[in-house]
Scaffold this motif. Structure first.
Motif, short mmCIF file in Angstrom:
data_model
loop_
_atom_site.label_atom_id
_atom_site.label_comp_id
_atom_site.label_asym_id
_atom_site.label_seq_id
_atom_site.Cartn_x
_atom_site.Cartn_y
_atom_site.Cartn_z
N GLN A 20 0.81 -1.21 0.00
CA GLN A 20 0.00 0.00 0.00
C GLN A 20 0.85 1.27 0.00
O GLN A 20 0.34 2.37 -0.26
CB GLN A 20 -0.95 -0.01 1.20
CG GLN A 20 -2.05 -1.04 1.09
CD GLN A 20 -2.85 -1.20 2.37
OE1 GLN A 20 -3.08 -0.23 3.08
NE2 GLN A 20 -3.26 -2.42 2.66
N PHE A 21 2.15 1.13 0.27
CA PHE A 21 3.03 2.30 0.14
C PHE A 21 3.06 2.79 -1.31
O PHE A 21 3.33 3.96 -1.57
CB PHE A 21 4.44 1.97 0.62
CG PHE A 21 4.56 1.89 2.13
CD1 PHE A 21 4.49 3.06 2.90
CD2 PHE A 21 4.73 0.68 2.77
CE1 PHE A 21 4.60 3.00 4.28
CE2 PHE A 21 4.83 0.61 4.15
CZ PHE A 21 4.76 1.77 4.91
N SER B 39 -2.67 7.80 2.45
CA SER B 39 -1.66 8.43 3.30
C SER B 39 -1.05 7.35 4.18
O SER B 39 -1.58 6.24 4.27
CB SER B 39 -2.30 9.54 4.14
OG SER B 39 -1.33 10.14 4.98
N ILE B 40 0.05 7.66 4.83
CA ILE B 40 0.64 6.69 5.76
C ILE B 40 -0.33 6.43 6.91
O ILE B 40 -0.58 5.29 7.30
CB ILE B 40 1.98 7.19 6.32
CG1 ILE B 40 2.99 7.41 5.21
CG2 ILE B 40 2.53 6.21 7.36
CD1 ILE B 40 3.47 6.16 4.54
N VAL B 41 -0.90 7.51 7.46
CA VAL B 41 -1.82 7.41 8.60
C VAL B 41 -3.17 7.99 8.21
O VAL B 41 -3.26 9.05 7.60
CB VAL B 41 -1.26 8.15 9.83
CG1 VAL B 41 -2.19 7.99 11.02
CG2 VAL B 41 0.14 7.66 10.17
N PRO C 60 -7.55 7.92 3.23
CA PRO C 60 -7.43 6.71 4.05
C PRO C 60 -5.96 6.37 4.26
O PRO C 60 -5.09 6.80 3.48
CB PRO C 60 -8.14 5.64 3.20
CG PRO C 60 -8.06 6.15 1.80
CD PRO C 60 -8.12 7.65 1.90
N GLY C 61 -5.67 5.62 5.31
CA GLY C 61 -4.28 5.35 5.66
C GLY C 61 -3.94 3.88 5.73
O GLY C 61 -4.81 3.01 5.85
N ILE C 62 -2.63 3.60 5.66
CA ILE C 62 -2.14 2.23 5.85
C ILE C 62 -2.34 1.83 7.30
O ILE C 62 -2.74 0.70 7.61
CB ILE C 62 -0.65 2.14 5.47
CG1 ILE C 62 -0.46 2.46 3.99
CG2 ILE C 62 -0.09 0.75 5.79
CD1 ILE C 62 0.98 2.50 3.56
N LEU D 172 0.72 7.61 16.27
CA LEU D 172 -0.01 6.44 15.76
C LEU D 172 0.93 5.45 15.08
O LEU D 172 0.74 4.24 15.19
CB LEU D 172 -1.11 6.88 14.81
CG LEU D 172 -2.35 7.51 15.45
CD1 LEU D 172 -3.27 8.10 14.39
CD2 LEU D 172 -3.11 6.49 16.30
N MET D 173 1.95 5.96 14.39
CA MET D 173 2.92 5.06 13.76
C MET D 173 3.72 4.29 14.81
O MET D 173 3.98 3.09 14.66
CB MET D 173 3.84 5.84 12.84
CG MET D 173 3.19 6.26 11.52
SD MET D 173 4.36 6.90 10.31
CE MET D 173 4.81 8.44 11.11
#
Length: 487
Positions: A397-398, A407-409, A434-436, A472-473
Motif C-alpha cells: 500500500q506504500f 496516506s501513511i496514517v 485513508p491510511g495504511i 499512531l505510527m
C-alpha cells in the motif's frame, strides 16, 4: 482534592526518581561523577544538588505539559505524548539554566540524560497505570458521578464508563429525564426504577429530577461530576440553566457529545453592529500542513519500500509458489471525498475469496456489519495467515501512498458497499485520505465493535496533526508486535 493531591505527589516522586536514576546512570557511563562549576556566580555546585535541580526541572516540565491534570492521570498513550512534550520543554529549561549559571556541563551528557529520563518515565507510568486502575476498581481515585439523561442514554453511558476506567468517573447516582415538548421544559422520567440501572453489576441509585431540590440531593450523595448524556443539548437554554445550577454548587459538568462535535475547533467571535458571528475552523487543514503531510508520506513511503524489500521479495515468491495465483491483490476501495481507487495488497486469500465472502458473512451473522472479519477465515492461505499476523500484506500500500490514493496514517479505506451504508456522522471520515495505519489498527483492529471503530475514525478527522500521526505510527509497531486483533 485529597486523593488528587495524593496521586499527584506519588506520580511526582516517581517521575523525579526516574530522572535522578537517568542522570546518575549517564554520569557513571561517561565517568563524569563530579561537582559542577557555576562560573557566572562563582559557586561549585555539589553533584547531588545538580541532580536534584535536574529532577525538579523535569517535574516542572511535566506539569507544564499537563501530565498532572486530573483528567490525565492514569491515562495510556496520551501520557507518552505529554512526556515527549515535557522532554522538549525540559531541554530548553536546562540549556537556559546552564547558560545563565555558566555551568561546565557537556551538551552530550545533558541530551543523553534527558533521553534516558524520558524513556524511564514512560516505563514507570506504564507500570503505575495498572495500580491506579485497580485502585479505581475499588472506587478510589475517581470522581463520584451523577449520570443525567434518558434511560437509554444512561444505560449506554454506564456501559461506556465501565469499559474506560481511565476516565476516572465513578457513577453513584442516575437521574432519568425527558423533554416535555408541550411545556418546553425538562422533567423527571418516572418510567424506570433503581433496578433498571447497574454499573459493573452494582445497582445505581436513582435521584428524581426536580429543579428546586436537585442540586441539594446530588450534594448529599457526594457527587463531584454531573455527566449529561443526552436530552439536555449544548447551547440550549435548558442546558445553560442546568449547568449554572450544578457549577454554583462546585460540581463539574461533563457532556457526552457526538464524535463530530465542533467543540475542539478554533473559534473566533466577531461583532458587527447588532450581529454576532461565531467562526469555526480546524487550523490543521491549512495548505501548509497538507504539503508537510504529503512530503512526509512520500519520503517515508520510499524509505519503507526500499527497507522492506528484504521481506517483501521472499513473501512474493512464497505467495506465487503456494497456488500459482497472482502475488498482488487489488480491491476497489473508497478514498478521499468518496473517490474510488484500487488498493494494492499482498494476496493472503484464495483466488476466489470475494465469491465466498457473502456466504461466510451470512453464516457468521455479519451481513449488516461495516467491517467483515472472522477468526479462522477458511479463505486465508497458510502464507496469508503469517503475513496478516504481522501486517506484511499491507506493505504494497506504500505504492498507493506514492500515487496519492492513500496516506501513511488515516482511517481504514472502506469497501464501496460499506461506504454506501455510512450515516451522516461516520461519512465525515472520508474528508481525509485513508491510511495504511490509523486509530482502528492500533486500538484493537478486528476486536473493535462497529461503534468503537466509528468513534475512532471520526475523532481522527477532528484531531488530526503531524505529531498525532507520528504517535499512531509508533503505536502501530506495538500493535503489530502484540498482534492485537490481527486476524
Amino acid at each position: 482534592m485529597y486523593w488528587r493531591s495524593v496521586v499527584n505527589v506519588m506520580f511526582m516522586a516517581a517521575d523525579a526518581l526516574m530522572f535522578v536514576i537517568a542522570v546518575l546512570a549517564v554520569q557513571l557511563f561517561r565517568d563524569d561523577l563530579r561537582d559542577l562549576n557555576a562560573a557566572r556566580i562563582n559557586w561549585l555546585m555539589p553533584m547531588i544538588v545538580g541532580v536534584l535541580c535536574s529532577a525538579v526541572m523535569w517535574v516542572v516540565s511535566l506539569s507544564v505539559a499537563g501530565i498532572y491534570h486530573r483528567h490525565v492521570m492514569g491515562d495510556g498513550y496520551q501520557v507518552n505524548v505529554m512526556i515527549l512534550k515535557a522532554g522538549i520543554i525540559c531541554w530548553f529549561i536546562q540549556c537556559a539554566f546552564s547558560f545563565v549559571a555558566d555551568l561546565d556541563l557537556a551538551l552530550a551528557g545533558l541530551n543523553l540524560a534527558l533521553a534516558l529520563g524520558v524513556v524511564l518515565t514512560m516505563i514507570e507510568r506504564m507500570a503505575l497505570r495498572p495500580v491506579v486502575v485497580r485502585t479505581r476498581n475499588r472506587r478510589m481515585f475517581s470522581y463520584a458521578t451523577a449520570v443525567v439523561g434518558s434511560p437509554e442514554g444512561i444505560r449506554d453511558t454506564l456501559d461506556f464508563l465501565g469499559q474506560r476506567q481511565q476516565l476516572s468517573y465513578h457513577p453513584v447516582v442516575v437521574c432519568p429525564i425527558r423533554w416535555n415538548a408541550r411545556d418546553r421544559r425538562i422533567e423527571a422520567d418516572r418510567s424506570c426504577g433503581a433496578a433498571d440501572f447497574t454499573s459493573n453489576g452494582t445497582p445505581i441509585a436513582v435521584v428524581e429530577y426536580a429543579p428546586a431540590r436537585f442540586t441539594g440531593k446530588l450534594a448529599e450523595a457526594g457527587v463531584q461530576t454531573v455527566m449529561v448524556c443526552d436530552v439536555l443539548h449544548r447551547f440550549s437554554d435548558a442546558f445553560n440553566t442546568f449547568s449554572v445550577r450544578m457549577e454554583s454548587m462546585g460540581m463539574e459538568v461533563a457532556l457526552i457529545t457526538s464524535a463530530a462535535d465542533a467543540a475542539g475547533h478554533e473559534t473566533q467571535i466577531r461583532s458587527m453592529q447588532d450581529t454576532t458571528i461565531l467562526t469555526l475552523r480546524l487550523p490543521q487543514y491549512s495548505a501548509g500542513t497538507r504539503i508537510v503531510k504529503r512530503v512526509f508520506d512520500v519520503a517515508l513511503s520510499v524509505i519503507a519500500l526500499v527497507a522492506s524489500a528484504i521481506v517483501t521479495v521472499p513473501v512474493a515468491i512464497a505467495i506465487k509458489l503456494t497456488d500459482g495465483g497472482p502475488v498482488f491483490y487489488t480491491q476497489r476501495r473508497i478514498g478521499l471525498r468518496g473517490e474510488p481507487f484500487d488498493m494494492i495488497k499482498f494476496r493472503s486469500m484464495v483466488v476466489n475469496a470475494d465469491a465466498l465472502k457473502a456466504q461466510l458473512a451470512k453464516d457468521s451473522g455479519q451481513e449488516g456489519r461495516f467491517i467483515f472479519k472472522m477468526k479462522d477465515d477458511p479463505r486465508i492461505t497458510p502464507v496469508g495467515k503469517f503475513i496478516r499476523r504481522f501486517s506484511i500484506d499491507e506493505l504494497p500500500q506504500f505504492i498507493n501512498v506514492l500515487r496519492g490514493d492513500m496516506s501513511i496514517v488515516g482511517p481504514r479505506p472502506p469497501l464501496p458497499e460499506e461506504h454506501e451504508r455510512y450515516n451522516q456522522i461516520y461519512a465525515t471520515r472520508m474528508l481525509v485520505k485513508p491510511g495504511i495505519t490509523g486509530p482502528w489498527q492500533v486500538s484493537g483492529r478486528s476486536d473493535l465493535s462497529a461503534e468503537e471503530s466509528e468513534r475512532l475514525d471520526v475523532s481522527y478527522v477532528q484531531n488530526w496533526s503531524i505529531v498525532g500521526d507520528i504517535v499512531l505510527m509508533l503505536r502501530t509497531v506495538s500493535a503489530v508486535a502484540m498482534q492485537r486483533g490481527a486476524y
